[in-house]
Design a protein around this motif. Structure first.
Motif, PDB file in Angstrom:
ATOM      1  N   ARG A  95       0.648  -1.297   0.219  1.00 53.53           N
ATOM      2  CA  ARG A  95      -0.099   0.082   0.062  1.00 53.53           C
ATOM      3  C   ARG A  95       0.661   1.408  -0.051  1.00 53.53           C
ATOM      4  NH1 ARG A  95      -5.305  -0.078  -1.245  1.00 53.53           N
ATOM      5  NH2 ARG A  95      -6.340  -2.155  -0.671  1.00 53.53           N
ATOM      6  N   ILE A  96       1.879   1.251   0.698  1.00 52.91           N
ATOM      7  CA  ILE A  96       2.690   2.463   0.741  1.00 52.91           C
ATOM      8  C   ILE A  96       3.502   2.518  -0.465  1.00 52.91           C
ATOM      9  CG2 ILE A  96       4.923   3.286   1.598  1.00 52.91           C
ATOM     10  CD1 ILE A  96       2.761   3.660   3.553  1.00 52.91           C
ATOM     11  N   THR A  97       3.906   1.528  -1.276  1.00 57.15           N
ATOM     12  CA  THR A  97       4.499   1.841  -2.349  1.00 57.15           C
ATOM     13  C   THR A  97       3.539   2.030  -3.329  1.00 57.15           C
ATOM     14  OG1 THR A  97       6.011  -0.109  -1.696  1.00 57.15           O
ATOM     15  CG2 THR A  97       5.825   0.310  -4.213  1.00 57.15           C
ATOM     16  N   GLY A  98       2.137   1.572  -3.243  1.00 52.88           N
ATOM     17  CA  GLY A  98       1.352   1.934  -4.396  1.00 52.88           C
ATOM     18  C   GLY A  98       0.881   3.539  -4.136  1.00 52.88           C
TER      19      GLY A  98
ATOM     20  N   LEU B 266       3.596   5.564  -5.587  1.00 57.90           N
ATOM     21  CA  LEU B 266       3.756   5.516  -7.022  1.00 57.90           C
ATOM     22  C   LEU B 266       2.754   6.533  -7.599  1.00 57.90           C
ATOM     23  CD1 LEU B 266       4.173   1.626  -8.055  1.00 57.90           C
ATOM     24  CD2 LEU B 266       5.663   3.552  -8.600  1.00 57.90           C
ATOM     25  N   LYS B 267       1.399   6.445  -6.795  1.00 58.10           N
ATOM     26  CA  LYS B 267       0.032   7.348  -7.046  1.00 58.10           C
ATOM     27  C   LYS B 267       0.642   8.583  -7.000  1.00 58.10           C
ATOM     28  CE  LYS B 267      -3.611   4.673  -8.012  1.00 58.10           C
ATOM     29  NZ  LYS B 267      -4.528   4.956  -9.348  1.00 58.10           N
ATOM     30  N   LEU B 268       1.462   8.745  -5.928  1.00 58.52           N
ATOM     31  CA  LEU B 268       2.094  10.336  -5.765  1.00 58.52           C
ATOM     32  C   LEU B 268       2.924  10.625  -6.877  1.00 58.52           C
ATOM     33  CD1 LEU B 268       2.480  12.794  -4.045  1.00 58.52           C
ATOM     34  CD2 LEU B 268       4.302  11.654  -2.907  1.00 58.52           C
ATOM     35  N   CYS B 269       3.593   9.853  -7.454  1.00 59.76           N
ATOM     36  CA  CYS B 269       4.476  10.251  -8.594  1.00 59.76           C
ATOM     37  C   CYS B 269       3.758  10.492  -9.892  1.00 59.76           C
ATOM     38  CB  CYS B 269       5.323   8.900  -8.716  1.00 59.76           C
ATOM     39  SG  CYS B 269       6.591   8.681  -7.631  1.00 59.76           S
TER      40      CYS B 269
ATOM     41  N   LEU C 134      -1.982  -7.552  -3.111  1.00 62.24           N
ATOM     42  CA  LEU C 134      -0.952  -7.518  -4.436  1.00 62.24           C
ATOM     43  C   LEU C 134      -1.928  -7.411  -5.589  1.00 62.24           C
ATOM     44  CD1 LEU C 134       1.594  -8.445  -5.638  1.00 62.24           C
ATOM     45  CD2 LEU C 134       0.831 -10.939  -5.550  1.00 62.24           C
ATOM     46  N   CYS C 135      -3.019  -8.148  -5.765  1.00 65.25           N
ATOM     47  CA  CYS C 135      -3.839  -7.686  -6.987  1.00 65.25           C
ATOM     48  C   CYS C 135      -4.198  -6.317  -7.155  1.00 65.25           C
ATOM     49  CB  CYS C 135      -5.379  -8.628  -7.148  1.00 65.25           C
ATOM     50  SG  CYS C 135      -5.237 -10.308  -7.205  1.00 65.25           S
ATOM     51  N   PHE C 136      -4.707  -5.890  -6.059  1.00 62.78           N
ATOM     52  CA  PHE C 136      -4.811  -4.244  -6.035  1.00 62.78           C
ATOM     53  C   PHE C 136      -3.674  -3.298  -6.396  1.00 62.78           C
ATOM     54  CE2 PHE C 136      -5.072   0.017  -3.861  1.00 62.78           C
ATOM     55  CZ  PHE C 136      -6.264   0.460  -4.306  1.00 62.78           C
ATOM     56  N   PHE C 137      -2.350  -3.769  -5.861  1.00 64.55           N
ATOM     57  CA  PHE C 137      -1.439  -3.033  -6.303  1.00 64.55           C
ATOM     58  C   PHE C 137      -1.056  -3.100  -7.921  1.00 64.55           C
ATOM     59  CE2 PHE C 137       3.387  -3.406  -6.884  1.00 64.55           C
ATOM     60  CZ  PHE C 137       3.751  -2.184  -6.798  1.00 64.55           C
TER      61      PHE C 137
ATOM     62  N   SER D  79      -3.867  -1.027  -9.484  1.00 75.29           N
ATOM     63  CA  SER D  79      -3.743   0.459  -9.336  1.00 75.29           C
ATOM     64  C   SER D  79      -2.467   1.281  -9.666  1.00 75.29           C
ATOM     65  CB  SER D  79      -4.295   0.786  -8.126  1.00 75.29           C
ATOM     66  OG  SER D  79      -3.355   0.118  -6.928  1.00 75.29           O
ATOM     67  N   SER D  80      -1.437   0.474  -9.366  1.00 77.37           N
ATOM     68  CA  SER D  80       0.095   1.209  -9.337  1.00 77.37           C
ATOM     69  C   SER D  80       1.023   0.785 -10.137  1.00 77.37           C
ATOM     70  CB  SER D  80       0.351   1.435  -8.128  1.00 77.37           C
ATOM     71  OG  SER D  80      -0.551   1.793  -6.931  1.00 77.37           O
TER      72      SER D  80
END
Length: 407
Positions: free
Chosen positions: A11-14, A17-20, A140-143, A146-147
């Motif tokens: 989630r943090i990585t996602g 990436l969303k922030l990026c 993992l699927c969400f990541f 989404s990201s």
């Protein structure tokens, strides 16, 4: 604990990436394009609530206590009903586009429809994975959907400036969703779906579940729409550039809730359901308190960090409009913080099947959010969004406190 750490890492990585992606768009895209992307994102989330009549709300609660072919058949029945909904949704979307007088980018419209359907089926699959106590796999699927595709979009945009557009982002978004669905299909490959065909489709269960979930479905639409109603009101009364500003800041508020959902709620709510089914009230209360305390601590820390870091990014983006409206971000963070610290009450109601309390609360939220934003944005322009974000969440907070006393 290891699973929770990995989920939190995803989630943090996602979020990073969303922030990026948000910063990439803020730096190279016009506010109008950011607004278009924000409206598509809002449409996708609202579609998740609309499609399927929230059959998953009832089904995932039952899936927790099923196994073998009965479990597979229950998931199969959900998928079949959702596919029927998708077909109707697609036909309605095509009819609307054909007769609509509003000028719309055809490719953006088609990609948005596909995203709406794909996000719905992905959410259905993830919900069942969480109910089966596989939140890490669901995350993992969400990541992936989404990201994971975001770095490719940014790299291509830097190398080939002509591909810095909303259409490319939506295409890669669809690719990410397809990849996550393929992974989900691979995970479920041993669930014996072919053997489950020997069990007839339980249309009676589908009908009864839809009837039971109908108020929840209405409430879910209300709750989802309340989180994005400001975008549509701004689009109506102001302009697409203002929608871009609202979308930019709301992406951070949404990220806060997503992190808390994956790091806290998705791990603990199945335990609440099991405690109720086994009448273990002492453990139920302990789990509920644990969920509350972790939500308060986690959401407070995350909101505090975002509130101080994002203004620096706004300054870096070179868009004065973002920095001059930073109070909108702080108001949105306050709103999502209130939602997070009271979310444990929602799951208590869910576990105890107090569905009426849930959908009434959602109705309260959408009414307050719509009215407050409508009044303040129409009269105070973009600065009214600050008052809308703060005042709209107060009735929702009071209702959840009242629910806690009722149960």
């Amino acid at each position: 604990m290891k699973s929770r750490i990995l989920s939190f890492f995803l989630r943090i990585t996602g979020l990073v990436l969303k922030l990026c992606l948000t910063l990439y768009m803020g730096r190279f895209f016009s506010l109008e394009d950011m607004g278009t992307y924000g409206l598509v994102a809002a449409f996708a989330v609202v579609s998740i609530s609309i499609l399927g009549f929230r059959l998953d709300f009832i089904a995932t609660r039952e899936v927790i206590n099923l196994g073998g072919l009965l479990l597979t058949a229950r998931i199969r029945d959900q998928i079949i009903f959702y596919v029927i909904c998708y077909i109707i949704f697609g036909i309605a979307g095509c009819i609307y586009y054909y007769f609509s007088d509003t000028p719309t980018d055809k490719l953006v419209y088609i990609l948005a429809l596909i995203i709406g359907v794909f996000e719905s089926v992905s959410t259905l699959c993830s919900g069942n994975l969480v109910a089966l106590q596989k939140p890490l796999t669901a995350n993992l699927c969400f990541f992936i959907r989404s990201s994971l595709w975001i770095p490719a979009v940014i790299i291509i945009g830097f190398l080939f400036p002509e591909y810095r557009n909303v259409q490319i982002i939506l295409i890669f978004w669809n690719c990410g969703i397809i990849a996550s669905l393929l992974l989900n299909a691979w995970i479920w490959r041993k669930m014996k779906f072919w053997q489950s065909l020997s069990i007839p489709i339980n249309w009676k269960w589908i009908k009864n579940s839809i009837f039971k979930a109908f108020p929840i479905w209405i409430g879910s639409i209300c709750l989802t729409f309340s989180g994005y109603v400001d975008r549509f009101i701004v689009e109506t009364y102001l302009d697409r550039a203002s929608v871009g500003i609202i979308s930019f800041y709301s992406s951070f508020a949404v990220a806060v809730y997503n992190i808390m959902n994956s790091g806290v709620f998705s791990f603990l709510y199945p335990k609440l359901v099991k405690c109720i089914s086994t009448s273990n009230l002492k453990e139920f209360n302990n789990v509920a308190k644990k969920m509350r305390n972790q939500a308060i601590l986690g959401s407070s820390v995350i909101c505090f960090i975002i509130a101080f870091v994002v203004p620096v990014f706004c300054l870096w983006s070179g868009k004065k409009e973002l920095l001059s409206n930073i109070s909108i971000l702080w108001a949105m963070l306050f709103g999502v913080w209130i939602k997070c610290i009271t979310e444990y009450i929602y799951y208590i109601c869910y576990a105890k099947e107090k569905d009426k309390l849930i959908w009434i609360g959602n109705l309260v939220f959408v009414i307050s959010s719509t009215l407050v934003n409508l009044i303040f944005i129409s009269s105070m322009a973009l600065s009214g969004a600050v008052y809308g974000a703060v005042l709209s969440v107060i009735p929702f907070f009071l209702w959840r406190v009242l629910c806690l006393k009722k149960i």
